[in-house]
Design a protein around this motif. Structure first.
Motif: not given
Length: 650
Positions: A516-520, A526-529, A548-562
């Motif tokens: 889980v991260g960011q496309e670039a 970066t271009e979204g989750v 799976w890619h969603l442009p201009r989005a971010w995920s809390r799981a990138e920094h908080d795997p909980h």
């Protein structure tokens, strides 16, 4: 012991321990480890090295005060200690937000028989060790702590069955996070506090504190007792019935803001403050309650240890609590004059890791040199209940990204770090994985593989037994696969270069890996989750099966795997994206989207405006997905993303 010796203080401490004395855990052992000769790096340019670390205890409070003053005076500058966020007090003094980190277990199921329905659990980094989180379940109840209120929900009847205010009537604490540990009918809630001079702790103008609450859940939630200690929570772990909480406290030195003159004059004034300080500036105070009882104390000089090289800018305290008891007690504290921001635990060991304090004089650009980038590591035995026993200390060059950079396996500790210019202009950074083994009281190096991601830094690490996966990034994302089966000769076996990066790696059955991260783009913008599904069956040729890619989005799981949930029974993947949760399904070699779960907006106190709190956590009980936010809990059909029920956080 290779390159080391046992100091007399260590032998004296060992005799006291054998005689039933109190000098155990941190205060027992000391080692002075000489750096061994460089060894082959297994394919990288970095050398196998270890910066000497030693631990000893103070012979008396008078000796402790003399050494602490001397070390602090040598380390202080015109504006306090290097790397300190504040000039006095604790890092948490201006913030009530908890720093406790929470993570999720590789397979998403409980490790043992569940009291209730089949359910997901906190997806811990290691089996046999529980980590604090904002929500816990045992299958028959859901326990959450949001907005300063502990709530208990019956997942079968889908109703709130109990709640308890955790703020002690202080509204500012509603903004604090309250992660918790759950053991049977006991919950241990962790929170940060901000104490002023009107509180029991009067040694400084303002001081941060860790606040713990023991709650009985057998009926209506009931507070059994509390514990407060100066300092901020680093993290906590639960093994067996014993919870161990690690607290960091800055030296309580009231450096003035209004000194006129040059930096030399300011620094000299700060040294005068240190010279006047008493031992209480380094020994945290605590208080604990049980019903109407109230007790106070301070960590004793006989519980405090020091490394050979120290800045005396902060103290770490390890507390131990039996969660089957009806009170917390004094926490049986032990301390070390050091710093740490990472806690890693196994079923039998607890590791504290942190950066060695930086010198006041840096490079001409004001950045640390590679020689200044050192991570110090302390290992404790937690295989038996009660106070942990210090085992060994060691260090490695570089910086840790988080606890996933550490892994104990087959008697060895693997450590992944990045060294060099992390700020980008020089592109001199590179990463390495080092293998350490305990020899006496030292964590001694046995092998390493370096040269990973030159000009980049580590974004994620995952160890799976004798193999490891490391993601580095600057413009593209090399996913390295490593063979660590031979601790003396770890090696890179494969590399996959793709755009973007994975900030969290999660193992799946059949030798697959989720990222889980960011496309670039090709320039690293970066271009979204993105969620990537990797095939790692062939160590020489890791491949990406789907994305799976969603442009201009971010995920809390990138920094908080909980915040990440994978349920292997159905292949369900629930990850927070922006303010909601996206439900995906991993089936074979593909990732498909099921839908999105959102929570309603909450009306503000002014009665007119609203805001949408983000969905923070997801869990599975039976065939129902539950999601948690500050607004409440939603029950959802995970096969369709259709809402089944809503419980508002009233």
């Amino acid at each position: 012991m290779r390159g080391g010796r046992v100091e007399p203080a260590m032998r004296r401490g060992s005799k006291l321990a054998a005689a039933g004395g109190s000098l155990v855990a941190l205060t027992l052992l000391a080692s002075s480890v000489a750096a061994p000769a460089p060894m082959p790096s297994g394919g990288g340019s970095a050398t196998l090295s270890m910066v000497p670390v030693s631990l000893a205890y103070f012979d008396s409070c008078a000796d402790a005060l003399t050494e602490l003053r001397a070390a602090a005076s040598a380390a202080v500058g015109p504006y306090g200690f290097a790397g300190e966020a504040m000039l006095f007090g604790d890092r948490a003094a201006l913030s009530a937000e908890s720093s406790a980190r929470t993570f999720a277990d590789a397979q998403g199921k409980s490790a043992g028989p569940a009291p209730g329905a089949q359910h997901s659990t906190t997806n811990n980094h290691e089996a046999g060790v529980d980590e604090p989180d904002l929500v816990k379940t045992d299958g028959r109840r859901i326990v959450t702590a949001t907005n300063g209120v502990l709530r208990v929900v019956d997942p079968v009847n889908r109703r709130l069955i109990g709640k308890l205010d955790l703020t002690d009537g202080r509204e500012e604490l509603r903004w604090a996070e309250h992660p918790l540990l759950l053991l049977g009918d006991r919950a241990l809630v962790l929170a940060e506090d901000t104490l002023g001079p009107a509180d029991a702790f009067r040694s400084v103008r303002r001081v941060g504190a860790t606040r713990l609450l023991l709650v009985d859940l057998a009926g209506a939630p009931r507070l059994l007792g509390t514990y407060r200690i100066q300092g901020s929570t680093v993290d906590a772990r639960l093994t067996g019935d014993t919870a161990r909480v690690v607290v960091r406290a800055s030296a309580r030195l009231d450096f003035p803001f209004d000194v006129k003159g040059s930096d030399r004059v300011r620094a000299e004034h700060n040294r005068k403050v240190i010279a006047r300080a008493g031992i209480e500036a380094w020994l945290p105070e605590y208080e604990w309650t049980a019903g109407s009882e109230r007790h106070t104390g301070r960590v004793g000089c006989d519980r405090l240890s020091r490394p050979k090289r120290m800045s005396a800018s902060s103290t770490l305290t390890v507390l131990s609590f039996d969660l089957t008891a009806d009170r917390l007690g004094d926490g049986d504290p032990v301390g070390v004059v050091a710093d740490a921001d990472t806690v890693y635990g196994t079923a039998t060991s607890l590791y504290l890791a942190g950066q060695r304090p930086m010198p006041m004089t840096l490079t001409p650009r004001g950045r640390p040199s590679p020689d200044d980038q050192v991570t110090e590591i302390y290992q404790f035995d937690t295989g038996t209940p009660g106070r942990p026993r210090f085992l060994a200390a060691g260090s490695v060059p570089g910086w840790l990204i988080n606890q996933y950079a550490l892994s104990e396996w087959d008697g060895h500790l693997r450590v992944a770090t990045t060294t060099g210019d992390l700020w980008g202009e020089g592109r001199t950074s590179e990463s390495a994985v080092r293998v350490l083994r305990r020899e006496g009281a030292a964590l001694a190096p046995t092998g390493m593989v370096g040269g990973l991601g030159r000009g980049e830094r580590i974004y994620s690490v995952r160890y799976l037994g004798p193999v490891a996966y490391v993601v580095t990034f600057r413009q593209t994302d090399p996913l390295y696969s490593l063979d660590l089966a031979d601790p003396t000769a770890p090696r890179v076996t494969g590399e996959l270069k793709i755009t973007g990066y994975s900030a969290y790696l999660h193992p799946l059955p059949d030798a697959r890996l989720l990222g889980v991260g960011q496309e670039a783009d090709r320039e690293g913008r970066t271009e979204g989750v993105q969620v990537s599904l990797f095939d790692v069956r062939d160590p020489a040729r890791p491949t990406r099966l789907d994305q799976w890619h969603l442009p201009r989005a971010w995920s809390r799981a990138e920094h908080d795997p909980h915040a990440f949930l994978y349920w292997p029974d159905t292949g369900l993947l629930a990850i927070p994206v922006d303010d909601g949760v996206r439900l995906l399904r991993v089936s074979g070699d593909t990732i498909s989207e099921i839908g999105e779960v959102t929570h309603p907006a909450v009306r503000q106190d002014d009665g007119r405006s609203t805001w949408s709190p983000p969905v923070r956590r997801s869990l599975v009980i039976g065939d129902v997905l539950w999601t948690v936010s500050e607004a409440g809990l939603r029950a959802t059909d995970p096969t369709t993303a259709q809402s089944l029920h809503w419980i508002a956080a009233t």
